[in-house]
Design a protein around this motif. Structure first.
Motif, PDB file in Angstrom:
ATOM      1  N   GLU A  65       0.845  -1.203   0.000  1.00 27.95           N
ATOM      2  CA  GLU A  65       0.000   0.000   0.000  1.00 27.95           C
ATOM      3  C   GLU A  65       0.874   1.244   0.000  1.00 27.95           C
ATOM      4  OE1 GLU A  65      -3.250   0.131   2.881  1.00 27.95           O
ATOM      5  OE2 GLU A  65      -2.778   2.253   3.259  1.00 27.95           O
ATOM      6  N   PHE A  66       0.508   2.207  -0.841  1.00 26.52           N
ATOM      7  CA  PHE A  66       1.209   3.491  -0.888  1.00 26.52           C
ATOM      8  C   PHE A  66       0.326   4.546  -0.234  1.00 26.52           C
ATOM      9  CE2 PHE A  66       2.366   1.130  -4.772  1.00 26.52           C
ATOM     10  CZ  PHE A  66       3.706   0.897  -4.479  1.00 26.52           C
ATOM     11  N   ASP A  67       0.916   5.293   0.704  1.00 32.63           N
ATOM     12  CA  ASP A  67       0.166   6.339   1.411  1.00 32.63           C
ATOM     13  C   ASP A  67       0.825   7.692   1.199  1.00 32.63           C
ATOM     14  OD1 ASP A  67      -1.314   4.271   2.380  1.00 32.63           O
ATOM     15  OD2 ASP A  67      -0.729   4.510   4.491  1.00 32.63           O
ATOM     16  N   VAL A  68       0.008   8.737   1.317  1.00 35.86           N
ATOM     17  CA  VAL A  68       0.573  10.074   1.448  1.00 35.86           C
ATOM     18  C   VAL A  68      -0.128  10.715   2.637  1.00 35.86           C
ATOM     19  CG1 VAL A  68      -1.019  11.098  -0.267  1.00 35.86           C
ATOM     20  CG2 VAL A  68       1.118  12.269   0.309  1.00 35.86           C
ATOM     21  N   GLU A  72      -4.410   6.598   1.990  1.00 35.58           N
ATOM     22  CA  GLU A  72      -4.022   5.651   0.936  1.00 35.58           C
ATOM     23  C   GLU A  72      -4.133   6.262  -0.457  1.00 35.58           C
ATOM     24  OE1 GLU A  72      -5.940   1.799   1.024  1.00 35.58           O
ATOM     25  OE2 GLU A  72      -5.093   1.264  -0.929  1.00 35.58           O
ATOM     26  N   ILE A  73      -3.073   6.070  -1.234  1.00 38.91           N
ATOM     27  CA  ILE A  73      -3.107   6.465  -2.652  1.00 38.91           C
ATOM     28  C   ILE A  73      -3.638   5.283  -3.468  1.00 38.91           C
ATOM     29  CG2 ILE A  73      -1.735   7.224  -4.624  1.00 38.91           C
ATOM     30  CD1 ILE A  73       0.479   8.009  -2.653  1.00 38.91           C
ATOM     31  N   GLY A  74      -3.141   4.100  -3.132  1.00 37.46           N
ATOM     32  CA  GLY A  74      -3.541   2.894  -3.850  1.00 37.46           C
ATOM     33  C   GLY A  74      -2.716   1.726  -3.358  1.00 37.46           C
ATOM     34  N   HIS A  75      -3.047   0.553  -3.826  1.00 38.10           N
ATOM     35  CA  HIS A  75      -2.254  -0.618  -3.434  1.00 38.10           C
ATOM     36  C   HIS A  75      -2.151  -1.596  -4.603  1.00 38.10           C
ATOM     37  CE1 HIS A  75      -6.471  -1.684  -2.297  1.00 38.10           C
ATOM     38  NE2 HIS A  75      -6.143  -2.859  -2.801  1.00 38.10           N
ATOM     39  N   ILE A  76      -1.108  -2.409  -4.550  1.00 37.47           N
ATOM     40  CA  ILE A  76      -0.883  -3.392  -5.620  1.00 37.47           C
ATOM     41  C   ILE A  76      -0.803  -4.784  -5.007  1.00 37.47           C
ATOM     42  CG2 ILE A  76       0.561  -4.050  -7.584  1.00 37.47           C
ATOM     43  CD1 ILE A  76       1.792  -1.298  -7.553  1.00 37.47           C
ATOM     44  N   HIS A  77      -1.648  -5.692  -5.506  1.00 36.39           N
ATOM     45  CA  HIS A  77      -1.557  -7.094  -5.094  1.00 36.39           C
ATOM     46  C   HIS A  77      -0.410  -7.747  -5.882  1.00 36.39           C
ATOM     47  CE1 HIS A  77      -5.308  -6.766  -2.873  1.00 36.39           C
ATOM     48  NE2 HIS A  77      -5.818  -6.104  -3.905  1.00 36.39           N
ATOM     49  N   SER A  78       0.053  -8.881  -5.380  1.00 38.09           N
ATOM     50  CA  SER A  78       1.274  -9.462  -5.962  1.00 38.09           C
ATOM     51  C   SER A  78       1.085 -10.095  -7.331  1.00 38.09           C
ATOM     52  CB  SER A  78       1.871 -10.487  -4.997  1.00 38.09           C
ATOM     53  OG  SER A  78       2.304  -9.812  -3.854  1.00 38.09           O
ATOM     54  N   ASN A  79      -0.154 -10.136  -7.808  1.00 37.16           N
ATOM     55  CA  ASN A  79      -0.365 -10.604  -9.194  1.00 37.16           C
ATOM     56  C   ASN A  79      -0.375  -9.438 -10.170  1.00 37.16           C
ATOM     57  OD1 ASN A  79      -2.718  -9.456  -8.335  1.00 37.16           O
ATOM     58  ND2 ASN A  79      -4.075 -11.004  -9.218  1.00 37.16           N
ATOM     59  N   GLY A  80      -0.070  -8.225  -9.661  1.00 35.22           N
ATOM     60  CA  GLY A  80      -0.022  -7.043 -10.532  1.00 35.22           C
ATOM     61  C   GLY A  80      -1.331  -6.286 -10.593  1.00 35.22           C
ATOM     62  N   LEU A  81      -2.314  -6.707  -9.801  1.00 33.91           N
ATOM     63  CA  LEU A  81      -3.597  -5.984  -9.790  1.00 33.91           C
ATOM     64  C   LEU A  81      -3.477  -4.774  -8.870  1.00 33.91           C
ATOM     65  CD1 LEU A  81      -6.610  -5.900 -10.625  1.00 33.91           C
ATOM     66  CD2 LEU A  81      -7.100  -7.166  -8.532  1.00 33.91           C
ATOM     67  N   MET A  82      -3.641  -3.597  -9.469  1.00 33.91           N
ATOM     68  CA  MET A  82      -3.522  -2.364  -8.683  1.00 33.91           C
ATOM     69  C   MET A  82      -4.904  -1.779  -8.453  1.00 33.91           C
ATOM     70  SD  MET A  82      -1.397   1.091  -9.510  1.00 33.91           S
ATOM     71  CE  MET A  82      -2.591   1.762 -10.664  1.00 33.91           C
ATOM     72  N   ASP A  83      -5.177  -1.348  -7.221  1.00 38.15           N
ATOM     73  CA  ASP A  83      -6.440  -0.687  -6.887  1.00 38.15           C
ATOM     74  C   ASP A  83      -6.120   0.742  -6.453  1.00 38.15           C
ATOM     75  OD1 ASP A  83      -7.918  -3.070  -7.263  1.00 38.15           O
ATOM     76  OD2 ASP A  83      -7.364  -3.738  -5.248  1.00 38.15           O
TER      77      ASP A  83
END
Lengths: 137, 307
Positions: A65-68, A72-83
């Motif tokens: 998860e990326f935060d500012v 939360e800005i967004g997160h990426i699951h390990s299969n490359g799915l970004m939300d």
């Protein structure tokens, strides 16, 4: 497998650590079959962390998860799915452009989902995260 | 220097795992959970310990600027060392290793990436709290763990009357059909033959497996054409099952359907000493089911041969 689990076993995500472990299995699968995705995730991580005020944590439902400023800005699951969470009008416009899809569990929200499979996808993922970063910052 | 840190992470993580599993087995043994090996493999041994192994390794790798792929690769190495260690120190058989591998790989990789993010943030108090909490849960788990008992039941219709089926239920000639269950094909022993001392209640029965192992049984219910129930009085001291599972009782129930066919039900009761049961019982019930089916298919074939 990922889609099946998210669709039919979604309730299990509330068990502590289980989503993270599931993400571990997904990472193992990605490592064996789509290793380049892990490389794209590394590059996105490096780029986002170079933006002012950003930080990294494990997402509560697995993935990075990326935060500012602790939002939360967004997160990426390990299969490359970004939300990524955007405004609904921006989401509607992006969906019309045809590059993103509705969030895999939270439809009718500002959340969007995007699969990172190629170098071009990685660059577009960074654009989406930047949208979200600007909105939250 | 980099290789040394990677290696140190793996060595320390695995040393931690050995000591923790030894400690929890000792605790569970002291708590009265005795079996052939003393103590049980608790929930934490296959879940929290691999997570902590990943976190510990990630601590040693925190300054190495490893890519996600490298983290995954070294986490796989870490789990592989643990699996090799289990075969050496815990004398686990290779079927057991096949069964525990998915758990170890998944949880160690998961733990490694939890650790990667934890140590990137450099919040030492939080990190110590998380690790302490996991260790406390592991210790408490050893006190609360209980062996798990289950029964697996399978039913089959045989095109033969019950009195014909009965003679093959009690004892049967060797099974020669090819194995079709993948774990049997991988070398797991499968049932081959059953023999009895006498056709009577209280008589001894032997269930012989493909590797020569014998389960000694005592027929506690002997109702011809209806019910054969037997208790397992001695099971082989095989590393694949010793300290992991006790087979308690077996049963064949026959129901005459009144149309020349018989419904045959095979039941088995067992006690599991490995946790988490939601994972290991899936394997145990699958293996038990395939033991049933192999025997019941054989009984069906023999019974229907001369009808």
């Amino acid at each position: 497998m990922f889609e099946f689990t998210v669709k039919y076993l979604n309730v299990l995500k509330n068990i502590p650590f289980l989503p993270h472990i599931f993400d571990g299995f997904v990472k193992l699968h990605t490592f064996i079959f789509r290793r380049e995705i892990l490389h794209f995730i590394d590059e996105i991580e490096k780029a986002v962390l170079s933006w002012s005020g950003t930080s990294l944590k494990t997402h509560r439902y697995g993935g990075l998860e990326f935060d500012v400023n602790n939002k939360e800005i967004g997160h990426i699951h390990s299969n490359g799915l970004m939300d990524v969470l955007l405004k609904k009008e921006i989401k509607a416009q992006l969906i019309r452009e045809g590059r993103i899809q509705d969030h895999h569990t939270f439809a009718n929200s500002g959340w969007i989902s995007f699969y990172i499979k190629t170098e071009a996808d990685k660059n577009y993922a960074l654009e989406l995260l930047e949208y979200s970063y600007i909105l939250k910052n | 220097m980099k290789a040394q840190k990677i290696l140190t992470g793996i060595v320390v993580a695995n040393t931690f795992a050995i000591l923790t599993i030894a400690f929890t087995k000792w605790l569970s043994w002291h708590h009265g959970l005795l079996n052939d090996l003393g103590g049980v493999f608790i929930y934490s041994d296959f879940i929290i310990v691999p997570i902590l192994m990943g976190i510990i390794a990630a601590y040693f790798w925190r300054d190495l600027s490893l890519s996600g792929g490298k983290y995954t690769l070294f986490a796989i190495c870490n789990a592989t060392v643990a699996i090799v260690g289990a075969s050496i120190f815990l004398k686990e058989g290779y079927i057991c290793l096949i069964i525990i591998s998915p758990l170890l790989f998944g949880f160690t990789i998961g733990g490694t990436f939890i650790g990667k993010v934890m140590f990137k943030k450099n919040k030492n108090t939080l990190n110590v709290s998380v690790i302490s909490l996991l260790l406390i849960v592991t210790t408490l788990d050893a006190f609360t763990a209980k062996p798990y008992e289950n029964m697996v039941s399978d039913t089959m219709t045989i095109n033969a009357p019950s009195e014909k089926v009965w003679q093959y239920v009690v004892a049967y000639e060797p099974i020669k059909e090819k194995e079709n269950y993948w774990l049997f094909q991988a070398g797991m022993p499968s049932p081959v033959q059953s023999t009895v001392d006498c056709f009577c209640q209280g008589g001894g029965r032997k269930c012989i497996f493909s590797n020569g192992y014998v389960f000694d049984e005592k027929m506690v219910v002997y109702k011809p054409n209806i019910d054969l129930t037997f208790d397992i009085t001695h099971q082989p001291r095989d590393p694949e099952i010793m300290g992991h599972i006790d087979i308690l009782r077996g049963q064949f129930l026959l129901k005459d359907n009144g149309d020349g066919t018989t419904t045959l039900t095979g039941n088995s009761w067992y006690r599991l000493y490995v946790m988490p049961t939601w994972y290991f019982d899936t394997w145990a019930s699958s293996i038990t089911r395939n033991v049933h089916l192999r025997v019941m298919e054989h009984i069906k074939k023999l019974s229907e041969k001369n009808v």
